[in-house]
Design an enzyme around this catalytic site. Structure first.
Site, PDB file in Angstrom:
ATOM      1  N   ASN A 132     -28.591  24.295 -19.359  1.00  0.00           N
ATOM      2  CA  ASN A 132     -28.680  23.462 -18.154  1.00  0.00           C
ATOM      3  C   ASN A 132     -29.770  22.404 -18.295  1.00  0.00           C
ATOM      4  O   ASN A 132     -30.951  22.726 -18.362  1.00  0.00           O
ATOM      5  CB  ASN A 132     -28.965  24.365 -16.936  1.00  0.00           C
ATOM      6  CG  ASN A 132     -28.874  23.600 -15.628  1.00  0.00           C
ATOM      7  OD1 ASN A 132     -28.805  22.369 -15.616  1.00  0.00           O
ATOM      8  ND2 ASN A 132     -28.898  24.320 -14.520  1.00  0.00           N
ATOM      9  N   LYS A 151     -30.585  20.180 -16.101  1.00  0.00           N
ATOM     10  CA  LYS A 151     -31.229  19.929 -14.804  1.00  0.00           C
ATOM     11  C   LYS A 151     -31.570  18.438 -14.695  1.00  0.00           C
ATOM     12  O   LYS A 151     -30.825  17.586 -15.212  1.00  0.00           O
ATOM     13  CB  LYS A 151     -32.447  20.838 -14.621  1.00  0.00           C
ATOM     14  CG  LYS A 151     -32.065  22.321 -14.658  1.00  0.00           C
ATOM     15  CD  LYS A 151     -33.100  23.220 -14.051  1.00  0.00           C
ATOM     16  CE  LYS A 151     -32.587  24.647 -14.025  1.00  0.00           C
ATOM     17  NZ  LYS A 151     -33.505  25.601 -13.395  1.00  0.00           N
ATOM     18  N   HIS A 154     -25.320  26.721  -7.576  1.00  0.00           N
ATOM     19  CA  HIS A 154     -26.546  27.033  -8.321  1.00  0.00           C
ATOM     20  C   HIS A 154     -27.706  27.180  -7.323  1.00  0.00           C
ATOM     21  O   HIS A 154     -27.730  26.489  -6.286  1.00  0.00           O
ATOM     22  CB  HIS A 154     -26.850  25.925  -9.331  1.00  0.00           C
ATOM     23  CG  HIS A 154     -27.952  26.262 -10.276  1.00  0.00           C
ATOM     24  ND1 HIS A 154     -29.274  26.150  -9.925  1.00  0.00           N
ATOM     25  CD2 HIS A 154     -27.934  26.732 -11.525  1.00  0.00           C
ATOM     26  CE1 HIS A 154     -30.017  26.518 -10.945  1.00  0.00           C
ATOM     27  NE2 HIS A 154     -29.233  26.889 -11.930  1.00  0.00           N
ATOM     28  N   GLU A 175     -28.224  34.792 -11.234  1.00  0.00           N
ATOM     29  CA  GLU A 175     -29.464  34.040 -11.485  1.00  0.00           C
ATOM     30  C   GLU A 175     -30.453  34.258 -10.344  1.00  0.00           C
ATOM     31  O   GLU A 175     -30.533  33.454  -9.408  1.00  0.00           O
ATOM     32  CB  GLU A 175     -29.138  32.547 -11.542  1.00  0.00           C
ATOM     33  CG  GLU A 175     -28.546  32.063 -12.820  1.00  0.00           C
ATOM     34  CD  GLU A 175     -28.898  30.601 -13.044  1.00  0.00           C
ATOM     35  OE1 GLU A 175     -28.682  29.782 -12.146  1.00  0.00           O
ATOM     36  OE2 GLU A 175     -29.419  30.306 -14.116  1.00  0.00           O
ATOM     37  N   ILE A 193     -36.359  31.921 -12.164  1.00  0.00           N
ATOM     38  CA  ILE A 193     -35.989  30.615 -12.760  1.00  0.00           C
ATOM     39  C   ILE A 193     -37.260  29.859 -13.141  1.00  0.00           C
ATOM     40  O   ILE A 193     -38.176  29.744 -12.343  1.00  0.00           O
ATOM     41  CB  ILE A 193     -35.120  29.797 -11.780  1.00  0.00           C
ATOM     42  CG1 ILE A 193     -33.731  30.441 -11.652  1.00  0.00           C
ATOM     43  CG2 ILE A 193     -34.992  28.346 -12.245  1.00  0.00           C
ATOM     44  CD1 ILE A 193     -32.769  29.703 -10.731  1.00  0.00           C
TER      45      ILE A 193
HETATM   46  O1  G3P Z   1     -28.909  27.387 -14.796  1.00  0.00           O
HETATM   47  C1  G3P Z   1     -29.888  28.051 -15.543  1.00  0.00           C
HETATM   48  C2  G3P Z   1     -31.243  27.785 -15.032  1.00  0.00           C
HETATM   49  O2  G3P Z   1     -31.336  27.777 -13.640  1.00  0.00           O
HETATM   50  C3  G3P Z   1     -32.245  28.760 -15.617  1.00  0.00           C
HETATM   51  O3  G3P Z   1     -33.454  28.071 -15.668  1.00  0.00           O
HETATM   52  O4  G3P Z   1     -35.586  27.458 -16.701  1.00  0.00           O
HETATM   53  O5  G3P Z   1     -35.187  29.842 -15.989  1.00  0.00           O
HETATM   54  O6  G3P Z   1     -33.996  28.889 -18.004  1.00  0.00           O
HETATM   55  P1  G3P Z   1     -34.613  28.603 -16.637  1.00  0.00           P
END
Ligand code: G3P
Length: 217
Positions: free
Chosen positions: A5, A7, A89, A137, A142
């Site tokens: 992702n 982002k 998300h 998630e 995150i």
């Molecule tokens: O969509 C995946 C994302 O939200 C995860 O973020 O930075 O924890 O790998 P991260």
């Protein structure tokens, strides 16, 4: 499978998106692991056309066609060769009614990744919705460089896998090591979602290779 992702990190804007997607393509070639860049609508068509790889959008809107202004259309995305999209998300959540409407009018042969923050959401309403993948998630992890969904919520991953009907389960949030990926796969996940540990890395290719190496291809 790894969903990378992008982002809205500045490291992914414009030509940098092409650079990171090229790295994803190289790692995919070297390891045989499917890696899908998850891109903004501004980058996706260009990357897919230049690199001829599968790419997803980070979000699509409830309207796909008709007298609506300023929306991201799943139908238009599919017609331009984009393979699928995340929906709901944690960083782009939808009201349940809008989410149901969006998935109801989802185009065929366009992958859907329904993102959930909790096992309760799976049991309360998500299983009634149609989606190719379900991504677990938990928002609290995150971006966390030390604790991940794999290390903090293994039991929940098992619950998702055991109770997801035919949906394939992906897990994300804080994933930052080969061990995190290996644990997720061992618990039954079909793949992972990752962002900061790769995008913010001083060596994204090395980081992505390490995560991909955990898949027994
Ligand atoms: O969509 C995946 C994302 O939200 C995860 O973020 O930075 O924890 O790998 P991260």
């Amino acid at each position: 499978m790894i969903l990378l992702n992008f982002k809205l990190y500045p490291e992914t804007f414009g030509d940098s998106a092409l650079k990171l997607s090229t790295i994803a393509k190289e790692v995919m070639k070297n390891t045989g692991v499917k890696i899908i860049p998850v891109l903004s609508a501004l980058d996706a068509v260009r990357i897919q056309e230049k690199l001829k790889i599968d790419v997803y959008l980070q979000h699509v809107d409830v309207y796909s066609q008709g007298p609506h202004t300023g929306y991201i259309s799943a139908l238009a995305a599919k017609s331009l060769g984009i393979k699928g999209a995340l929906i709901n998300h944690s960083e782009h959540r939808l009201k349940l009614g809008t989410l149901k409407q969006t998935l109801k009018s989802w185009p065929t042969d366009f992958d859907s990744v329904l993102c959930l923050q909790s096992y309760g959401q799976l049991l309360r309403w998500a299983l009634k919705l149609k989606s190719k993948y379900i991504a677990y998630e938990p928002r609290e992890f995150i971006g966390n460089p030390k604790i991940s969904v794999a290390s903090a919520r293994p039991k929940q991953i098992v619950n998702f896998v055991k109770n997801s009907n035919s949906n394939k389960i992906l897990v994300g949030a804080g994933i930052h090591s080969k061990e995190d990926v290996a644990t997720s796969i061992k618990l039954g996940a079909s793949g992972i979602l990752v962002s900061s540990s790769v995008i913010k890395s001083s060596n994204p290719k090395k980081e992505l290779m390490a995560l991909a190496s955990a898949f027994s291809v």
